[in-house]
Design an enzyme around this catalytic site. Structure first.
Site, PDB file in Angstrom:
ATOM      1  CG  ASN A 151      58.467 -34.447   1.401  1.00 22.43           C
ATOM      2  OD1 ASN A 151      58.240 -34.784   0.243  1.00 22.43           O
ATOM      3  ND2 ASN A 151      57.508 -34.298   2.291  1.00 22.43           N
ATOM      4  CB  THR A 237      62.070  -4.414  -3.282  1.00 23.44           C
ATOM      5  OG1 THR A 237      61.506  -3.274  -3.936  1.00 23.44           O
ATOM      6  CG2 THR A 237      63.426  -4.060  -2.696  1.00 23.44           C
ATOM      7  CB  CYS A 327      44.854 -39.827  14.377  1.00 25.38           C
ATOM      8  SG  CYS A 327      46.173 -41.037  14.519  1.00 25.38           S
TER       9      CYS A 327
END
Length: 754
Positions: A151, A237, A327
Site C-alpha cells: 500500500n 444479516t 513526527c
C-alpha cells in the site's frame, strides 16, 4: 486553490455507476435476504448477483466469495480462521515485514495465543524472495500470508512463485489483495492462492464492505457466531447496500480494468517525471522508492532529502497525499515499510506517497508536481537560511502557524523516562542557598536571597518554558506561550517580576510581521500579569518556537512544592482538561470558530487568582498541569517519578473521582474518535503501570486524564481543615475550581481512578 486528491490508496470515492446501483436499496428494496417472502427474495437475488460479479472479477466461483465488513475483517477471517482451524496440524505462520497492520496486528495477536510467526525481510525494492519463504517453512507451518501489492510503495510481490513452493509442502497461502484489485489483473487460479482479501473502498465501492475469496475445500474457523450466513463462515444479516455497491464496482473492473490501469500508469509516470525534472532545476535531492520493481500503476513513493514528510504535507496546500514518516516529540518515526527497505534516514523521514486514481487529470498532476517541488524547495531554503517573501506579509493573522510545525505545544515534551535519564548528567546542587533545584520534579528553581536581620527572608524563583504553536493565530500563540511559562511561577506561590523572551523563528518560511504579532501577544499577557519583558534571545530555526524565561519572588516560608502532600489531603483542579485534544483537532480543522475561541480563552487564562487563593490559605503541595497530563503530574506529586520510580515504599497514593474532573466541551467526543496527540498516548502508556482504572471508566476519559496540557490549571493538595477556606477564597476571587479526589495511604497502586 482547488484541492487535488492524490491519496487513492487510502480510499476512493464511490463511482457514479456504483452509487446509482445502490440507490434502489436505500428505499424500496429493503428486505432481509434471509426472508422467504418477495421482499427478501428480491434482496437475496441482488446479493447473489453481486457475489457472481465479484467472483467473475477475480476468476473465482460465486460460492468461493464470502462478504465481510472490509479488508481488515477479511484478513482476520483468513488468518485467524486458518490458525484455529489447523491448530492441531501446526502453530507456525510466515508473513512479510511490510504487510498492512491488518495483517501484522493479527499475527502479533496470534503470537500472544501461542502461535509462532516468522517475519520475512524484503530487498531494497520491497520484494520478498521466494527462497526466503522456502527456507522459513517448517513441518509446523500452516499458513503463509504475503500481500499482493504494498500500500505504501506499490511493489507487487511474487505470489504465484510463493504459492508453488508452498503447494509442494502442503502449506496454505493467503494474500491481502486490497491494493491490487482494480489496478492490476487479479486471477485467483493464476495466483494459486487459497485465500484472498478484498476491500471495497479501494475500488470505488463504499466503505464498510469487503470480501474474502476462500478456495473450495479450504476450511476456516468461524470468528463471528450466529446464524448460517455466508456459507456458515460469517454470521450477520448481509449489508445489502454495500454488497450491491461492491458488485457494481467489480463489474466496472471486469469491463474497464485494463483501461483504468493504463490511464493511471501514464499519470503516475507523468507525476514522477515532472517532480524529478522540477526538483533537479531547483537543486532538490530525492529518490523514488521501489522504482525498479514491478509496481502498482498508480503508486509513487518519493523520499525527499533533508526535510520531514509531515512538514511537507503541512505546507503543501491543496494537495492530499500521505506521509511515510510520522513526527513525534523526540524522533521522526519512519514507517515499517520504508524502514524495511533500508532507505537512508535523511531520505526516509521525507517520504511521501502519491497515489493517482481514475478521476485524476493531467492538469492536476502538473499543478501538484509544481506545488510539491516549490514546497520542498522552500523548506530546503529555510534550512539553508535563504530568505523569501511570504504571502502572509500583508496580514500575519492569516498565517496558519500550525502548518509550520511538526510538534504540538507541550505534547512535544520528552517522555518522562527519557527526561529523567538525561537529567542525570547534572550533579545535585550543593549550594545551601538552592531551595529547589534539578533534583526534584518542580518546574522552577528557587534560590534564597540570603538572611536579613528582622526581615522576612525572600527567594527568587526562576523558570523557563517554550514550545511549538498549538493555535494558528500568531498573536494568540504569543499570549498562550507567556501564560504557560508564567504558570510555573504561580504554581510555586511566587509573584512574577519580569521575563526574557526565547524564540526560534523560520525567517525563510514566515515574514517578520508574524514574529512581531507573536511578541505582541507575549507583551499583552505580560502587561496583564503586571510584569515587564526585559529582553531575550532569538535564533533562526526550522519552525516557530516561543516561550519565556520568567523570574519571580516568594517568601522562603511560603514556597509551594509539588511534593509535600499528606494522606487525607483533598485534591483541587482549577482548569478544564482537554487542551491537547482540542489543539490537535484545531490543527486538523475540526473545530468551529466558537470552539476555537473557547479553547484560546482557556489557554490564555492566567493562574494568578488560584495562586493567590492557595498562598492565602496554605496548601500542602501544588503543580501546574502541562505536558505530562494530570496523571503524570500527579505521579510526580506522589514521588513516583523519583529514582526507584514506582517503589512501593513511597507511602502516598491518590484517589481520583473521574466524574468530578472537568473536561472542555467536545474533548470526550474527539478523544473517543481518536483525535489524540502522540504525547498524550505516551503519557497514558507511562502512567498506566501505576494507575488502576475502574472498569466503568471509558478509554476516552483515561486518555483525557493523561492528555498533554498547555497552560493548564493548578493541581493542589489541601489539608481537610483548610479546604473550606480555600473554596471561600476561590469564590471570592471568582476562580473556577473542582474537587477531584484525595490523597491516601499507599497500597497496591499509586493512583486509583474511580
Amino acid at each position: 486553490m482547488k484541492p487535488i486528491y492524490l491519496d487513492y490508496n487510502a480510499t476512493t470515492p464511490i463511482a457514479r455507476e456504483v452509487a446509482d446501483a445502490m440507490v434502489p436499496y436505500l428505499y424500496g428494496k429493503f428486505g432481509n435476504p434471509s426472508s422467504s417472502h418477495a421482499f427478501g427474495i428480491e434482496t437475496k437475488q441482488a446479493v447473489e448477483q453481486a457475489r457472481s460479479s465479484v467472483a467473475r472479477m477475480i476468476g473465482a466461483e460465486p460460492d468461493e466469495i464470502i462478504f465481510t465488513s472490509g479488508g481488515s475483517e477479511a484478513n482476520n477471517l483468513a488468518i485467524k480462521g486458518t490458525a484455529f482451524a489447523l491448530r492441531e496440524q501446526g502453530n507456525h505462520l510466515i508473513t512479510s515485514s511490510i504487510e498492512h497492520p491488518a495483517v501484522l496486528e493479527v499475527c502479533a495477536w496470534l503470537e500472544s495465543q501461542g502461535f509462532q510467526v516468522t517475519y520475512l525481510p524484503v530487498d531494497s525494492e520491497g520484494l520478498v524472495d521466494p527462497k526466503d519463504v522456502e527456507a522459513a517453512l517448517r513441518p509446523t507451518t500452516i499458513l503463509v500470508t504475503v500481500m499482493l501489492a504494498n500500500n505504501e510503495i506499490g511493489t507487487l510481490e511474487p505470489i504465484a512463485d510463493i504459492v508453488r513452493i508452498c503447494r509442494s509442502r502442503g502449506v496454505r497461502v493467503h494474500t491481502d489483495a486490497a491494493q491490487g484489485i482494480g489496478k492490476i489483473p487479479v486471477h485467483v487460479r493464476e495466483l494459486g492462492v487459497d485465500l484472498l482479501s478484498i476491500a471495497g473502498h479501494k475500488l470505488y465501492a463504499p466503505k464498510g464492505i469487503g470480501a474474502l475469496y476462500v478456495r473450495r475445500g479450504t476450511n476456516l474457523a468461524r470468528l463471528i457466531h450466529g446464524a448460517a450466513h455466508e456459507g456458515g463462515l460469517r454470521a450477520g444479516t448481509e449489508n445489502v447496500l454495500g454488497i450491491v455497491g461492491l458488485g457494481k464496482a467489480a463489474e466496472l473492473v471486469s469491463q474497464h480494468g485494463e483501461e483504468y490501469a493504463k490511464g493511471m500508469q501514464a499519470l503516475r509516470d507523468r507525476l514522477e517525471n515532472r517532480i524529478l525534472q522540477e526538483a533537479r532545476d531547483k537543486g532538490a535531492d530525492l529518490r523514488i522508492n521501489a522504482q525498479r520493481a514491478p509496481r502498482l500503476p498508480n503508486t509513487s513513493s518519493i523520499s525527499f532529502f533533508g526535510v520531514d514528510a509531515a512538514t511537507i504535507l503541512a505546507e503543501l496546500e491543496g494537495v492530499a497525499a500521505s506521509a511515510g514518516a510520522a513526527c513525534h516529540a523526540d524522533k521522526v518515526e519512519v514507517s515499517h515499510v520504508i524502514a524495511a527497505l533500508k532507505v537512508p534516514e535523511e531520505y526516509a523521514r521525507g517520504t511521501i506517497r502519491f497515489s493517482v486514481g481514475r478521476e485524476t487529470t493531467k492538469e492536476e498532476i502538473d499543478q501538484a508536481a509544481t506545488r510539491v517541488v516549490e514546497t520542498v524547495s522552500r523548506l530546503i531554503d529555510s534550512r539553508e537560511g535563504k530568505l523569501e517573501e511570504d504571502e502572509g506579509k500583508e496580514n500575519p493573522r492569516k498565517v496558519r502557524l500550525t502548518r509550520y510545525t511538526r510538534g504540538l505545544g507541550c505534547a512535544c515534551k520528552l517522555p518522562i523516562h527519557q527526561l529523567r535519564e538525561v537529567l542525570h548528567v547534572f550533579p545535585r546542587p550543593v549550594d545551601p542557598a538552592v531551595l529547589v533545584g534539578i533534583d526534584t520534579s518542580d518546574d522552577a528553581a528557587v534560590y534564597s536571597l540570603g538572611e536579613s536581620a528582622g526581615e522576612v527572608q525572600s527567594a527568587v524563583v526562576q523558570t523557563v518554558d517554550f514550545f511549538t504553536p498549538i493555535v494558528d493565530d500568531p498573536y494568540d500563540f504569543g499570549r498562550i506561550a507567556a501564560t504557560n511559562a508564567l504558570s510555573d511561577l504561580y504554581a510555586m506561590g511566587a509573584t512574577p517580576a519580569f521575563a526574557l523572551v526565547i524564540a526560534a523563528f523560520p525567517v525563510a518560511r514566515l515574514p517578520l510581521s508574524v514574529l512581531k504579532e507573536m511578541l505582541k501577544g507575549v507583551s499583552d499577557t505580560a502587561k496583564a500579569a503586571s510584569i515587564d519583558i526585559l529582553g531575550g534571545h532569538t535564533v533562526d530555526g526550522s519552525e516557530p518556537l516561543l516561550g519565556l524565561s520568567a523570574t519571580g519572588f516568594v517568601r522562603r516560608d511560603r514556597v509551594v512544592r509539588n511534593r509535600g502532600g499528606k494522606p487525607g489531603d483533598i485534591l483541587y483542579l482549577t482548569k478544564h482538561l482537554g487542551t491537547g485534544i482540542l489543539s490537535t483537532a484545531l490543527k486538523q480543522n475540526l473545530l468551529s470558530a466558537s470552539e476555537t475561541k473557547a479553547l484560546v480563552e482557556t489557554l490564555t487564562t492566567l493562574n494568578d487568582r488560584p495562586s493567590l487563593a492557595m498562598t492565602t490559605v496554605g496548601v500542602s503541595a501544588a503543580t501546574d498541569i502541562t505536558g505530562f497530563g494530570l496523571l503524570g503530574h500527579l505521579l510526580e506529586m506522589l514521588g513516583v517519578d523519583s529514582e526507584g520510580a514506582g517503589d512501593s515504599s513511597i507511602p502516598l497514593a491518590a484517589r481520583l473521582h473521574s466524574q468530578e474532573i472537568p473536561f472542555l466541551p467536545r474533548a470526550l467526543e474527539l478523544a473517543s474518535s481518536g483525535v489524540v496527540p502522540g504525547g498524550s498516548r505516551a503519557n497514558l502508556n507511562w502512567a498506566s503501570p501505576w494507575t488502576r482504572f475502574a472498569e466503568a471508566v471509558p478509554q476516552a476519559v483515561r486518555v483525557l486524564l493523561a492528555d498533554a496540557q498547555t497552560a493548564g490549571g493548578l493541581l493542589m493538595a489541601v489539608p481537610p481543615h483548610r479546604a473550606q477556606g480555600l473554596e471561600n477564597e476561590f469564590q471570592k476571587l471568582n476562580c473556577p475550581y473542582w474537587r477531584i479526589g484525595e490523597l491516601v495511604e499507599r497500597e497496591e497502586v499509586a493512583i486509583e481512578v474511580l
